[in-house]
Design an enzyme around this catalytic site. Sequence first.
Site, mmCIF file in Angstrom:
data_model
loop_
_atom_site.group_PDB
_atom_site.id
_atom_site.type_symbol
_atom_site.label_atom_id
_atom_site.label_comp_id
_atom_site.label_asym_id
_atom_site.label_seq_id
_atom_site.Cartn_x
_atom_site.Cartn_y
_atom_site.Cartn_z
ATOM 1 N N CYS A 88 -65.270 -35.522 -41.966
ATOM 2 C CA CYS A 88 -65.317 -34.262 -42.499
ATOM 3 C C CYS A 88 -65.622 -33.080 -41.414
ATOM 4 O O CYS A 88 -65.880 -33.418 -40.295
ATOM 5 C CB CYS A 88 -66.512 -34.292 -43.588
ATOM 6 S SG CYS A 88 -68.161 -34.355 -42.678
ATOM 7 N N THR B 290 -74.395 -37.150 -36.797
ATOM 8 C CA THR B 290 -73.670 -36.610 -35.601
ATOM 9 C C THR B 290 -75.161 -35.976 -34.847
ATOM 10 O O THR B 290 -75.772 -35.057 -35.250
ATOM 11 C CB THR B 290 -72.976 -35.542 -35.862
ATOM 12 O OG1 THR B 290 -71.766 -36.049 -36.929
ATOM 13 C CG2 THR B 290 -72.223 -34.752 -34.720
ATOM 14 N N LYS C 130 -59.321 -36.570 -42.896
ATOM 15 C CA LYS C 130 -60.128 -35.643 -43.228
ATOM 16 C C LYS C 130 -59.426 -34.888 -44.384
ATOM 17 O O LYS C 130 -58.343 -34.389 -44.197
ATOM 18 C CB LYS C 130 -60.741 -34.812 -42.097
ATOM 19 C CG LYS C 130 -61.604 -35.328 -41.180
ATOM 20 C CD LYS C 130 -61.773 -34.150 -39.973
ATOM 21 C CE LYS C 130 -62.939 -34.798 -38.814
ATOM 22 N NZ LYS C 130 -62.859 -33.781 -37.756
ATOM 23 N N LYS D 180 -71.485 -36.564 -29.907
ATOM 24 C CA LYS D 180 -70.292 -35.720 -29.326
ATOM 25 C C LYS D 180 -70.227 -35.656 -27.916
ATOM 26 O O LYS D 180 -71.626 -35.581 -27.339
ATOM 27 C CB LYS D 180 -70.677 -34.273 -29.853
ATOM 28 C CG LYS D 180 -70.338 -34.219 -31.555
ATOM 29 C CD LYS D 180 -68.898 -34.228 -31.804
ATOM 30 C CE LYS D 180 -68.615 -33.738 -33.298
ATOM 31 N NZ LYS D 180 -67.217 -33.759 -33.429
#
Length: 327
Positions: free
Chosen positions: A274, A125, A246, A150
């Site tokens: 997650c 990420t 998740k 993101k």
Amino acid sequence: MPTTLKIAVETFPIAGKFVISRGAKTQAQVVTATLSIDGMQGRGECVPYARYGESVESVVAIIEAQSEAISAGLDRAGLQGRLPPGAARNALDCAFWDLEAKRSTQPAYRRAGFDRLDALITAYTLSVGSPEDMKFAALQAADRPLLKVKLAGEGDEARLAAVREAAPHATLIVDANEAWRAETLAANLSACAHYRVALVEQPLPADQDEILAEIPHLVPICADESAHDAASLASLKGRYDAVNIKLDKTGGLTEALIMADRAQKLGFEIMAGCMVGTSLAMAPAVLVGQLASYVDLDGPLLLARDRLPGLAYDGSTLAPPTPDLWG
């Protein structure tokens, strides 16, 4: 001898900071449940999430309230009807899975119906920031095969351009965390298609996603905040192409596996996702990852310090958990 429950709140620093459209954090606060009987222990970890009305305090209180029932014989099957989906049930459910494996000497993956666990390629990420900051982060991660980018709304095309320039060969997933709006959706999807994005995660607020059933999906769209448990799937048909499963949303591995099976039957692709947690939280999600087209189990890679023993990562390749960690 009755089963006993122990709860711990632990804090793990994040390397730098983790930034999404809703804000930034510099540490991961996790709640760990440990179930003990006959000298054996099972552990589960959860990450309370304010987006879903959870706090560390509220989750600890819910878990603590189960202590008497656990001592009286509550098991994993009974837990499913006793608690709703969410972080508290996740910690207990995964602890039950671990304890069952330890007591039976049969690994959790076999109890879940898998013949083996394969290594997985996880996304890595990149926090949202200025295009310049995200380009720098992408340069550091350019050799990773799968990057999760993101985004935050305004200025996202420039962010995408910067990341794609820095990591021309990586597969990109973007995650807006509900930051886009209906009036910008078409333009943002067009930009994603231009920069060869493979999947767009939760572009719109969960209560404003009806328009997704009416527009062309230039890039496949994945539900995250809109997808919680198996019961939520039916309403997502026609709006989404994939669902992010998740364990902190489903309330544990038990429901996550049911959700994955039902999602596949409904034609959804699966992402195994997650919260930012330690290897103990990722370990049971590795089982869901066996069924997923996309795996995003990079929580420990974002931490300055993981728990020991932890999962073994070789770059973006994630090895299955060993029994001394979980399962």
